[in-house]
Motif scaffolding. Structure first.
Motif, PDB file in Angstrom:
ATOM      1  N   GLU A   1      64.090  56.687  66.410  1.00  0.00           N
ATOM      2  CA  GLU A   1      65.001  57.199  67.446  1.00  0.00           C
ATOM      3  C   GLU A   1      64.890  58.709  67.612  1.00  0.00           C
ATOM      4  N   LYS A   2      64.295  59.401  66.626  1.00  0.00           N
ATOM      5  CA  LYS A   2      64.180  60.858  66.686  1.00  0.00           C
ATOM      6  C   LYS A   2      62.850  61.315  67.274  1.00  0.00           C
ATOM      7  N   GLN A   3      61.961  60.356  67.578  1.00  0.00           N
ATOM      8  CA  GLN A   3      60.617  60.711  67.993  1.00  0.00           C
ATOM      9  C   GLN A   3      60.500  60.938  69.501  1.00  0.00           C
ATOM     10  N   ALA A   4      59.754  61.985  69.865  1.00  0.00           N
ATOM     11  CA  ALA A   4      59.500  62.248  71.281  1.00  0.00           C
ATOM     12  C   ALA A   4      58.580  61.171  71.852  1.00  0.00           C
ATOM     13  N   LYS A   5      57.663  60.663  71.016  1.00  0.00           N
ATOM     14  CA  LYS A   5      56.746  59.600  71.438  1.00  0.00           C
ATOM     15  C   LYS A   5      56.863  58.436  70.440  1.00  0.00           C
ATOM     16  N   PRO A   6      57.877  57.592  70.621  1.00  0.00           N
ATOM     17  CA  PRO A   6      58.109  56.514  69.656  1.00  0.00           C
ATOM     18  C   PRO A   6      56.953  55.531  69.546  1.00  0.00           C
ATOM     19  N   ASP A   7      56.209  55.321  70.635  1.00  0.00           N
ATOM     20  CA  ASP A   7      55.088  54.380  70.579  1.00  0.00           C
ATOM     21  C   ASP A   7      53.973  54.907  69.678  1.00  0.00           C
ATOM     22  N   VAL A   8      53.719  56.225  69.772  1.00  0.00           N
ATOM     23  CA  VAL A   8      52.706  56.835  68.909  1.00  0.00           C
ATOM     24  C   VAL A   8      53.151  56.771  67.451  1.00  0.00           C
ATOM     25  N   PHE A   9      54.418  57.088  67.221  1.00  0.00           N
ATOM     26  CA  PHE A   9      54.972  57.040  65.869  1.00  0.00           C
ATOM     27  C   PHE A   9      54.829  55.639  65.265  1.00  0.00           C
ATOM     28  N   LEU A  10      55.149  54.604  66.047  1.00  0.00           N
ATOM     29  CA  LEU A  10      55.073  53.231  65.543  1.00  0.00           C
ATOM     30  C   LEU A  10      53.636  52.847  65.216  1.00  0.00           C
ATOM     31  N   ASN A  11      52.700  53.248  66.049  1.00  0.00           N
ATOM     32  CA  ASN A  11      51.286  52.960  65.772  1.00  0.00           C
ATOM     33  C   ASN A  11      50.828  53.617  64.477  1.00  0.00           C
ATOM     34  N   GLU A  12      51.302  54.838  64.244  1.00  0.00           N
ATOM     35  CA  GLU A  12      50.946  55.523  62.995  1.00  0.00           C
ATOM     36  C   GLU A  12      51.485  54.760  61.786  1.00  0.00           C
ATOM     37  N   GLN A  13      52.710  54.247  61.905  1.00  0.00           N
ATOM     38  CA  GLN A  13      53.304  53.489  60.799  1.00  0.00           C
ATOM     39  C   GLN A  13      52.559  52.179  60.558  1.00  0.00           C
ATOM     40  N   LEU A  14      52.088  51.562  61.632  1.00  0.00           N
ATOM     41  CA  LEU A  14      51.324  50.319  61.502  1.00  0.00           C
ATOM     42  C   LEU A  14      50.030  50.532  60.726  1.00  0.00           C
ATOM     43  N   GLN A  15      49.484  51.718  60.821  1.00  0.00           N
ATOM     44  CA  GLN A  15      48.229  52.010  60.135  1.00  0.00           C
ATOM     45  C   GLN A  15      48.436  52.468  58.694  1.00  0.00           C
ATOM     46  N   SER A  16      49.688  52.751  58.350  1.00  0.00           N
ATOM     47  CA  SER A  16      49.923  53.254  56.991  1.00  0.00           C
ATOM     48  C   SER A  16      50.999  52.451  56.275  1.00  0.00           C
ATOM     49  N   ASN A  17      52.268  52.758  56.560  1.00  0.00           N
ATOM     50  CA  ASN A  17      53.360  52.153  55.795  1.00  0.00           C
ATOM     51  C   ASN A  17      53.521  50.649  55.986  1.00  0.00           C
ATOM     52  N   LEU A  18      53.433  50.183  57.223  1.00  0.00           N
ATOM     53  CA  LEU A  18      53.713  48.764  57.470  1.00  0.00           C
ATOM     54  C   LEU A  18      52.612  47.848  56.947  1.00  0.00           C
ATOM     55  N   ARG A  19      51.360  48.298  57.057  1.00  0.00           N
ATOM     56  CA  ARG A  19      50.227  47.535  56.513  1.00  0.00           C
ATOM     57  C   ARG A  19      50.370  46.041  56.798  1.00  0.00           C
TER      58      ARG A  19
END
Length: 394
Positions: free
Chosen positions: A122-140
């Protein structure tokens, strides 16, 4: 085409918020007390927590227990109870040709990671980019491969030695109905002699509560009966397995049937069409009734989601049959819900009577007669309609 054979239920394993085993459940149901619910541990949502279970009794190796997630332990434990109930626990010859059909969900998620992402996105200017980054790291997401749904069947095979054919279904409530339907169909058609069918669900997990909450489907406290005015899904931890068997096979080994499974019907209405769910469940109930209502009752596995449960309740109200809500007693166990409801239906039929009505559930009326037939109904929270018929063995 050869005539369909009867299918007997010769073993039942059941664990839920009401306890462990058939007699514990029957005692709790006959007492008619308020269901066991937790309204604070997962506030504001309602959960029916699993009763205290000593997993060592059915899963003796601690190493086996440690590598299982809670829902797998619940299912493996219930499966062991069913094998004990059927009198085939440890019988390598029979277990080696016992087919297995399991209804299961996926692995549990990393709650802390999910929570952090939901907070930060909710704090991200580009939430879609943020989510993609998480998919490549934390969410695995590829780690889901380590928690495949068929691990429950694998654990049952390892712990209990059930090594016949194995099938696992995913798909919420429908998977539980289809697991039983496939086991029943194979024995009725003569392509199988004995099968272990069922499923398990762990409701005490915040990731699933989050999913239901995001869909505005989770029941919020205070708890209330689902057929009276469905306001959400009261999830419940539970595991149920049934041993299904041909009469010929059961009699050859001297087994006594608990009840007869006379039919299982699984359909999927077009829910975009008004009245489709109600019409579908009414059609299935009519088929199960078979023109006779003698000594018959309905046990509902209603999910509690407002629209599908309202449709199910409307059909049950018109049926004129005595009704009991399984969900009100043990909560809703998604994949496990139809096996749980069938286990309780078979138990009631074997006892020859119904447990008392629940206060606040207007569809439930006193019934003091003999119970010989139980129709089990269950409408999924977003898809799938299922009905089954359990009868006494004369």
């Amino acid at each position: 085409m050869s005539e369909r054979r009867d299918v007997w239920i010769t073993g039942i394993g059941l664990v839920s918020s009401l306890g462990e085993g058939l007699e514990a459940h029957w005692d709790a149901l006959k007492a008619g007390t308020r269901p066991v619910v937790d309204e604070t541990g997962f506030a504001p949502y309602v959960v029916h927590p699993l009763a205290k279970v000593e997993f060592d009794k059915q899963i003796p190796k601690r190493g086996d227990q440690r590598q299982m997630e809670p829902w797998q332990r619940i299912g493996t434990y219930a499966a062991g109870l069913a094998l004990d109930s059927a009198g085939i626990k440890g019988d390598k010859e029979i277990l080696g040709r016992t087919d297995m059909v399991v209804a299961a969900g996926g692995g549990e998620r990393d709650q802390s990671v999910d929570g952090a992402i939901l907070t930060d996105i909710e704090k991200q200017a580009k939430p879609d980019v943020f989510l993609n980054e998480q998919l490549q790291s934390n969410l695995r997401p590829t780690l889901f491969l380590a928690q495949l749904s068929n691990l429950l069947a694998g654990n049952i095979s390892i712990v209990h030695g059930v090594t016949g054919s194995s099938r696992t279904f995913m798909g919420e409530e429908s998977s539980g109905t289809d697991a039983v339907r496939i086991g029943w169909s194979r024995i009725a058609a003569g392509t199988s002699e004995i099968a272990l069918v069922g499923g398990a669900y762990n409701a005490e997990r915040r990731d699933m509560l989050l999913l239901f909450a995001l869909k505005r489907l989770a029941m919020m406290a205070p708890w209330s009966p689902v057929l009276a005015a469905a306001k959400g899904i009261p999830t419940g931890s539970a595991g149920a397995f049934l041993v299904l068997e041909s009469p010929e096979h059961a009699m050859a080994r001297g087994a006594t049937p608990i009840a007869k499974l006379s039919g299982v019907w699984s359909e999927r209405a077009r829910r975009t069409e008004a009245g489709a769910v109600e019409a579908m469940i009414e059609e299935l109930v009519t088929v199960a009734r078979g023109g006779s209502d003698e000594a018959t009752a309905v046990l509902s596995a209603a999910c509690g989601a407002p629209e599908p449960t309202a449709a199910e309740a409307a059909v049950l109200a018109r049926s004129g049959l005595p009704v009991r809500s399984v969900t009100d007693r043990v909560g809703h166990g998604l994949e496990a819900q139809m096996p749980v409801a069938l286990a309780i239906a078979a138990l009631a039929v074997s006892k020859g009577g119904l447990f008392p009505p629940l206060e606040g559930e207007p569809l439930e009326k006193p019934f003091d007669g003999t119970l010989k037939r139980a129709i089990v109904t269950g409408v999924g929270h977003w898809r799938g309609e299922g009905v089954a018929l359990v009868e006494s063995v004369d």
